[in-house]
Design a protein around this motif. Structure first.
Motif, PDB file in Angstrom:
ATOM      1  N   UNK A  30       0.825  -1.209   0.000  1.00  9.43           N
ATOM      2  CA  UNK A  30       0.000   0.000   0.000  1.00  9.43           C
ATOM      3  C   UNK A  30       0.857   1.255   0.000  1.00  9.43           C
ATOM      4  N   UNK A  31       0.536   2.148  -0.917  1.00 12.54           N
ATOM      5  CA  UNK A  31       1.208   3.443  -1.054  1.00 12.54           C
ATOM      6  C   UNK A  31       2.702   3.309  -1.341  1.00 12.54           C
ATOM      7  N   UNK A  32       3.093   2.211  -1.940  1.00 11.69           N
ATOM      8  CA  UNK A  32       4.496   1.976  -2.274  1.00 11.69           C
ATOM      9  C   UNK A  32       4.710   2.080  -3.782  1.00 11.69           C
ATOM     10  N   UNK A  33       5.930   2.436  -4.154  1.00  7.85           N
ATOM     11  CA  UNK A  33       6.358   2.345  -5.538  1.00  7.85           C
ATOM     12  C   UNK A  33       6.891   0.930  -5.714  1.00  7.85           C
ATOM     13  N   UNK A  34       6.178   0.083  -6.416  1.00 10.66           N
ATOM     14  CA  UNK A  34       6.566  -1.316  -6.549  1.00 10.66           C
ATOM     15  C   UNK A  34       7.913  -1.467  -7.245  1.00 10.66           C
ATOM     16  N   UNK A  35       8.315  -0.465  -8.022  1.00 10.46           N
ATOM     17  CA  UNK A  35       9.615  -0.511  -8.701  1.00 10.46           C
ATOM     18  C   UNK A  35      10.775  -0.533  -7.716  1.00 10.46           C
ATOM     19  N   UNK A  36      10.544  -0.071  -6.497  1.00 11.46           N
ATOM     20  CA  UNK A  36      11.629   0.028  -5.519  1.00 11.46           C
ATOM     21  C   UNK A  36      11.648  -1.125  -4.513  1.00 11.46           C
ATOM     22  N   UNK A  37      10.661  -2.012  -4.588  1.00  9.45           N
ATOM     23  CA  UNK A  37      10.600  -3.119  -3.633  1.00  9.45           C
ATOM     24  C   UNK A  37      11.512  -4.255  -4.086  1.00  9.45           C
ATOM     25  N   UNK A  38      12.467  -4.677  -3.230  1.00 10.26           N
ATOM     26  CA  UNK A  38      13.391  -5.745  -3.619  1.00 10.26           C
ATOM     27  C   UNK A  38      12.696  -7.032  -4.075  1.00 10.26           C
ATOM     28  N   UNK A  39      11.557  -7.360  -3.495  1.00  3.99           N
ATOM     29  CA  UNK A  39      10.845  -8.592  -3.865  1.00  3.99           C
ATOM     30  C   UNK A  39      10.372  -8.573  -5.319  1.00  3.99           C
ATOM     31  N   UNK A  40      10.238  -7.383  -5.902  1.00  3.10           N
ATOM     32  CA  UNK A  40       9.737  -7.259  -7.262  1.00  3.10           C
ATOM     33  C   UNK A  40      10.812  -6.818  -8.253  1.00  3.10           C
ATOM     34  N   UNK A  41      12.061  -6.812  -7.838  1.00  5.53           N
ATOM     35  CA  UNK A  41      13.157  -6.365  -8.711  1.00  5.53           C
ATOM     36  C   UNK A  41      13.153  -7.151 -10.019  1.00  5.53           C
ATOM     37  N   UNK A  42      13.216  -6.422 -11.108  1.00  2.75           N
ATOM     38  CA  UNK A  42      13.274  -7.051 -12.420  1.00  2.75           C
ATOM     39  C   UNK A  42      11.957  -7.585 -12.940  1.00  2.75           C
ATOM     40  N   UNK A  43      10.867  -7.372 -12.231  1.00  6.92           N
ATOM     41  CA  UNK A  43       9.547  -7.874 -12.632  1.00  6.92           C
ATOM     42  C   UNK A  43       8.715  -6.771 -13.274  1.00  6.92           C
ATOM     43  N   UNK A  44       7.903  -7.142 -14.227  1.00  2.00           N
ATOM     44  CA  UNK A  44       6.879  -6.247 -14.741  1.00  2.00           C
ATOM     45  C   UNK A  44       5.657  -6.437 -13.836  1.00  2.00           C
ATOM     46  N   UNK A  45       5.405  -5.474 -12.990  1.00  2.00           N
ATOM     47  CA  UNK A  45       4.367  -5.611 -11.967  1.00  2.00           C
ATOM     48  C   UNK A  45       2.988  -5.269 -12.538  1.00  2.00           C
ATOM     49  N   UNK A  46       2.593  -6.050 -13.527  1.00  2.00           N
ATOM     50  CA  UNK A  46       1.279  -5.893 -14.142  1.00  2.00           C
ATOM     51  C   UNK A  46       0.186  -6.264 -13.147  1.00  2.00           C
ATOM     52  N   UNK A  47      -1.021  -5.938 -13.507  1.00  2.00           N
ATOM     53  CA  UNK A  47      -2.168  -6.336 -12.693  1.00  2.00           C
ATOM     54  C   UNK A  47      -2.198  -7.853 -12.547  1.00  2.00           C
ATOM     55  N   UNK A  48      -1.915  -8.555 -13.648  1.00  5.99           N
ATOM     56  CA  UNK A  48      -1.909 -10.019 -13.614  1.00  5.99           C
ATOM     57  C   UNK A  48      -0.817 -10.554 -12.693  1.00  5.99           C
ATOM     58  N   UNK A  49       0.357  -9.924 -12.743  1.00  3.85           N
ATOM     59  CA  UNK A  49       1.450 -10.323 -11.854  1.00  3.85           C
ATOM     60  C   UNK A  49       1.038 -10.159 -10.396  1.00  3.85           C
ATOM     61  N   UNK A  50       0.401  -9.037 -10.086  1.00 11.97           N
ATOM     62  CA  UNK A  50      -0.024  -8.791  -8.708  1.00 11.97           C
ATOM     63  C   UNK A  50      -1.108  -9.775  -8.274  1.00 11.97           C
TER      64      UNK A  50
END
Length: 123
Positions: free
Chosen positions: A57-77
């Motif tokens: 919540x209220x995070x920039x997913x681009x900066x979260x280590x768990x999502x590094x290198x991922x395309x954080x699409x709606x489907x991915x989430x």
């Protein structure tokens, strides 16, 4: 509410940093109702879902280590949330009834017209 970018030409203007607000629906499926005539302990399910979503919540997913290198699409989430809920079912965090689930479906709604789901069976 999250922020992210989808840095691939496939995503057009969504390549740049932008925000998204999702409504998250999780459906639990089973072949028969439990002895208490439920599918799963909804209180336990809400607790697990809240714990899964809170770090996003209220995070920039681009900066979260768990999502590094991922395309954080709606489907991915949707898949990410599914994986957390499936793990909770296997580990007993959804209560004893969680072990009898046959499948889980996670749907993220971006608008009344745009949504994506991930659904899979449980082993």
């Amino acid at each position: 509410m999250i922020a992210h970018s989808l840095p691939d030409p496939f995503f057009g203007p969504a390549q740049g940093l932008h925000g998204a607000t999702f409504v998250v629906d999780v459906a639990f499926l089973r072949e028969t109702l439990t002895a208490k005539n439920v599918v799963v302990d909804i209180g336990a399910a809400l607790d697990v879902l809240n714990k899964t979503l809170k770090p996003l919540a209220y995070q920039n997913l681009d900066t979260l280590p768990a999502f590094a290198g991922q395309l954080t699409t709606t489907e991915f989430l949707a898949r990410y949330i599914f994986d957390a809920m499936a793990a909770a079912a296997r580990d007993g965090a959804l209560g004893e009834d969680g072990h009898g689930l046959s499948a889980i479906r996670v749907t993220l709604h971006e608008t009344d017209l745009a949504r994506a789901s991930f659904e899979a069976g449980l082993d």
